[in-house]
Design a protein around this motif. Structure first.
Motif, PDB file in Angstrom:
ATOM      1  N   THR A   1       0.811  -1.220   0.000  1.00 32.31           N
ATOM      2  CA  THR A   1       0.000   0.000   0.000  1.00 32.31           C
ATOM      3  C   THR A   1       0.846   1.271   0.000  1.00 32.31           C
ATOM      4  O   THR A   1       0.367   2.337  -0.376  1.00 32.31           O
ATOM      5  N   ASP A   2       2.097   1.140   0.434  1.00 30.90           N
ATOM      6  CA  ASP A   2       2.967   2.313   0.474  1.00 30.90           C
ATOM      7  C   ASP A   2       3.901   2.390  -0.740  1.00 30.90           C
ATOM      8  O   ASP A   2       4.889   3.131  -0.732  1.00 30.90           O
ATOM      9  N   ALA A   3       3.595   1.596  -1.770  1.00 32.74           N
ATOM     10  CA  ALA A   3       4.454   1.572  -2.961  1.00 32.74           C
ATOM     11  C   ALA A   3       4.476   2.941  -3.628  1.00 32.74           C
ATOM     12  O   ALA A   3       3.451   3.599  -3.777  1.00 32.74           O
ATOM     13  N   ILE A   4       5.673   3.377  -4.039  1.00 33.30           N
ATOM     14  CA  ILE A   4       5.843   4.668  -4.716  1.00 33.30           C
ATOM     15  C   ILE A   4       6.693   4.445  -5.966  1.00 33.30           C
ATOM     16  O   ILE A   4       7.747   3.821  -5.909  1.00 33.30           O
ATOM     17  N   ILE A   5       6.199   4.950  -7.098  1.00 35.40           N
ATOM     18  CA  ILE A   5       6.950   4.855  -8.351  1.00 35.40           C
ATOM     19  C   ILE A   5       7.696   6.169  -8.537  1.00 35.40           C
ATOM     20  O   ILE A   5       7.081   7.233  -8.646  1.00 35.40           O
ATOM     21  N   GLU A   6       9.005   6.100  -8.588  1.00 35.46           N
ATOM     22  CA  GLU A   6       9.815   7.318  -8.664  1.00 35.46           C
ATOM     23  C   GLU A   6      10.611   7.401  -9.964  1.00 35.46           C
ATOM     24  O   GLU A   6      10.551   8.386 -10.680  1.00 35.46           O
ATOM     25  N   GLU A   7      11.382   6.344 -10.284  1.00 33.87           N
ATOM     26  CA  GLU A   7      12.293   6.413 -11.430  1.00 33.87           C
ATOM     27  C   GLU A   7      11.595   6.133 -12.751  1.00 33.87           C
ATOM     28  O   GLU A   7      11.819   6.825 -13.745  1.00 33.87           O
ATOM     29  N   GLY A   8      10.759   5.082 -12.806  1.00 28.06           N
ATOM     30  CA  GLY A   8      10.101   4.724 -14.048  1.00 28.06           C
ATOM     31  C   GLY A   8      10.847   3.675 -14.850  1.00 28.06           C
ATOM     32  O   GLY A   8      10.705   3.596 -16.071  1.00 28.06           O
ATOM     33  N   LYS A   9      11.655   2.851 -14.180  1.00 27.40           N
ATOM     34  CA  LYS A   9      12.328   1.749 -14.853  1.00 27.40           C
ATOM     35  C   LYS A   9      11.323   0.602 -15.028  1.00 27.40           C
ATOM     36  O   LYS A   9      10.677   0.170 -14.075  1.00 27.40           O
ATOM     37  N   ILE A  10      11.184   0.121 -16.252  1.00 25.30           N
ATOM     38  CA  ILE A  10      10.182  -0.904 -16.559  1.00 25.30           C
ATOM     39  C   ILE A  10      10.867  -2.116 -17.173  1.00 25.30           C
ATOM     40  O   ILE A  10      11.723  -1.987 -18.058  1.00 25.30           O
ATOM     41  N   GLU A  11      10.458  -3.299 -16.717  1.00 27.41           N
ATOM     42  CA  GLU A  11      11.052  -4.526 -17.243  1.00 27.41           C
ATOM     43  C   GLU A  11       9.972  -5.591 -17.438  1.00 27.41           C
ATOM     44  O   GLU A  11       9.197  -5.881 -16.530  1.00 27.41           O
ATOM     45  N   PHE A  12       9.943  -6.147 -18.639  1.00 33.94           N
ATOM     46  CA  PHE A  12       9.096  -7.303 -18.939  1.00 33.94           C
ATOM     47  C   PHE A  12       9.992  -8.542 -18.874  1.00 33.94           C
ATOM     48  O   PHE A  12      11.004  -8.620 -19.580  1.00 33.94           O
ATOM     49  N   LYS A  13       9.617  -9.518 -18.060  1.00 39.27           N
ATOM     50  CA  LYS A  13      10.443 -10.722 -17.900  1.00 39.27           C
ATOM     51  C   LYS A  13       9.633 -11.966 -18.264  1.00 39.27           C
ATOM     52  O   LYS A  13       8.699 -12.351 -17.566  1.00 39.27           O
ATOM     53  N   GLU A  14       9.977 -12.537 -19.438  1.00 38.82           N
ATOM     54  CA  GLU A  14       9.364 -13.776 -19.913  1.00 38.82           C
ATOM     55  C   GLU A  14       7.834 -13.723 -19.823  1.00 38.82           C
ATOM     56  O   GLU A  14       7.170 -14.643 -19.360  1.00 38.82           O
ATOM     57  N   VAL A  15       7.276 -12.629 -20.301  1.00 37.39           N
ATOM     58  CA  VAL A  15       5.829 -12.412 -20.226  1.00 37.39           C
ATOM     59  C   VAL A  15       5.119 -13.198 -21.319  1.00 37.39           C
ATOM     60  O   VAL A  15       5.534 -13.199 -22.488  1.00 37.39           O
TER      61      VAL A  15
END
Length: 581
Positions: free
Chosen positions: A332-346
């Motif tokens: 609930t306290d998650a904060i997105i700051e940098e914006g690094k995105i990774e798809f892993k074996e989706v």
């Protein structure tokens, strides 16, 4: 199923306990006064001893009393109806509110697979039928049950033999109602489903009138409507016919009961059994009529009740649709700051038997712009749907700032993205309300700056009411291009940390597109951005371009790097668009 739905609906009815208790008390008064009226009518008849011999003083006293009883009955019935309306419509408003709240929690998959007109029909037609049936039932039941009980006691007091005869007749009325209801309920459910389908068809037809007229599809559209309308007519006629048998059959049985009462009463008088008088017989017949009246009235509204039950079933079906899954490990306290995105074996598929994306891997560094191109159906928009958690991945995972998005609450995740889609959406309200939808606290300066950057400020200032101009059905009608410019400005005003642009300039002219591109470049600075575009001229400045085919990345690189791959996918797409230059 109907019993279960009624049990689920009862808590909504009992929210107004004071009104229900008051209505029950008024029903007791109404029922008692109605039965008393019958009793004194019999007494009035017995004052007429013989020809030219009437107990006039007693008769006048009874008539005055009957006037008071009539006023009491009328006033109490009026108050019961007012209370019944309040209870019924309040409960339906509460149910509609809960259903709409649930609707907002459903996954996008539900909206993709369900006709929007059908959803609207459940909130309007179906629930209106329920409220109307509730009013009709309450008007009958509050006073009806009192009349039934007191009439039964009074009849038993006057003649136990005739009372048993009336109870036998009533039993046959119940049997008739039950048999007819069993045969018609399925037809009413089918009818409501067809009404929903027809509403969906009409909604699509109205929205698509330009296309229908452009392709001369009026006749075909009319034929489709006629077929659905004819089906509804047949099913509706059958449902109404079967259900409408309830009332005449009930009345037929009831009238046979009157006939039996007359015959048996005559036998009892002739044989001088039970000390029965003409006044008693008159009262008894009225009592028996009052006793059976609530059941007859309920049989008369059986079609209305069954339509309501079908509507109730459809609204609870909607409320039983599974909500978007909430994972227990969400932070609930998650904060997105940098914006690094990774798809892993989706891996993902809309239908289990038809895989779309398999073993997809991608790393996007913070602040980079990723462009996605490819043929229609290649899976470009699907990546966005997965990133926003409109759909959940079948396997693998997506991470933002090294945190799996399943651990990030959806609200936190989606607030971090600004989206400009090909399909524009503006709601009925002022231009200002639409622009600040994603950021209600935006200042006037921020709004004006965003509108200038989106090349829509001049248009707004030329309107008589400026930012207070009303949009929607009763407001200003604007072009698709102007709608898209407003949605672009709205995204800028929301000041998102990451951006998703899905064919964001598809409805604007080339000159305006260039202006918007410049605005996008300013807005995209230091923001991780995904750009889906068919116009390759709009993505030349992207840091990385993904070329997708059948759910797979077949090429990846910058614009210049991909053009060096002779006869590659991107090379072919690019030269197909610019071969005339």
């Amino acid at each position: 199923m109907s019993k279960r739905n009624i049990q689920r609906f009862l808590p909504y009815l009992t929210d107004l306990k004071k009104e229900i208790i008051l209505a029950a008390l008024l029903g007791l008064i109404n029922g008692t006064s109605a039965v008393m009226m019958t009793f004194y009518i019999g007494k009035a008849i017995d004052t007429m001893v013989s020809i030219h011999e009437v107990k006039l003083k007693s008769l006048m006293s009874i008539l005055i009393l009957l006037i008071g009883i009539t006023l009491t009955t009328t006033l109490s019935q009026w108050l019961i109806q007012r209370l019944a309306n309040r209870v019924a419509y309040f409960s339906i408003a509460h149910l509609r509110k809960d259903a709409f709240t649930h609707l907002n929690k459903l996954p996008l998959k539900f909206y993709d697979q369900t006709a929007h007109g059908d959803i609207m029909s459940r909130f309007t037609n179906d629930l209106d039928f329920v409220s109307e049936a509730c009013v009709a039932i309450f008007n009958t039941i509050f006073s009806g049950m009192t009349i039934v009980i007191i009439s039964l006691i009074s009849m038993f007091f006057l003649s136990p033999i005739l009372t048993l005869l009336v109870l036998t007749t009533t039993g046959f009325i119940f049997l008739v109602n039950w048999l007819v209801a069993q045969g018609s309920q399925k037809q009413f459910q089918k009818q409501q489903k067809i009404v929903g389908d027809l509403s969906g068809f009409l909604s699509e037809t109205i929205e698509g009138q330009k296309v229908i007229k452009a392709f001369q599809g009026e006749e075909k559209s009319y034929e489709q409507f006629s077929n659905q309308n004819a089906t509804l007519q047949k099913v509706g006629e059958k449902a109404q016919f079967i259900s409408s048998l309830t009332n005449p059959l009930s009345r037929f049985v009831d009238h046979l009961g009157y006939l039996a009462i007359g015959v048996v009463s005559g036998v009892l008088i002739i044989n001088q059994i039970g000390n029965i008088t003409i006044g008693i017989i008159t009262s008894f017949i009225i009592y028996s009529s009052q006793f059976s009246k609530p059941f007859i009235e309920l049989s008369g509204i059986t079609p209305q009740i069954q339509t309501a039950l079908a509507g109730l079933s459809r609204i609870f079906q909607l409320m039983d649709e599974p909500e978007e899954k909430i994972y227990s490990n969400e932070k609930t306290d998650a904060i997105i700051e940098e914006g690094k995105i990774e798809f892993k074996e989706v891996a993902f598929s809309y239908q289990k038997e038809t895989p779309l994306i398999e073993n997809f891997n991608l790393l996007v560094e913070p602040g980079k712009t990723i462009a996605i191109v490819g043929k229609t159906g290649a899976g470009k928009s699907t990546l966005v749907n997965l990133l926003m958690r409109f759909y959940e991945v079948t396997s693998g995972e997506i991470l933002i700032d090294n945190v799996p998005i399943k651990e990030i609450p959806r609200d936190t995740l989606r607030q971090s993205f600004g989206m400009v889609l090909q399909e524009t959406w503006l709601f009925q309200g002022t231009i200002w309300e639409n622009l600040t939808f994603g950021n209600p606290n935006a200042t006037k300066e921020e709004v004006i700056t965003a509108c200038k950057d989106a090349s829509i400020y001049h248009f707004i200032t030329t309107l008589p009411d400026g930012f207070e101009t009303q949009l929607g059905q009763r407001g200003l009608s604007i072009s698709d291009g102007q709608k898209q410019l407003l949605t672009i400005a709205r995204t800028m005003i929301s000041q998102p940390k990451m951006l998703i642009l899905d064919e964001a300039t598809s409805s604007v002219d080339t000159l305006t597109e260039q202006l918007i591109q410049d605005a996008f470049l300013n807005m995209m600075k230091d923001k991780t951005s995904f750009v889906i575009a068919h116009r390759l001229s709009t993505i030349r400045e992207a840091d990385t371009i993904l070329v997708m085919e059948a759910g797979e990345v077949v090429e990846i690189g910058s614009h210049d790097e991909l053009l060096k791959i002779k006869n590659g996918f991107y090379y072919t797409l690019y030269h197909a668009q610019f071969k005339h230059l």
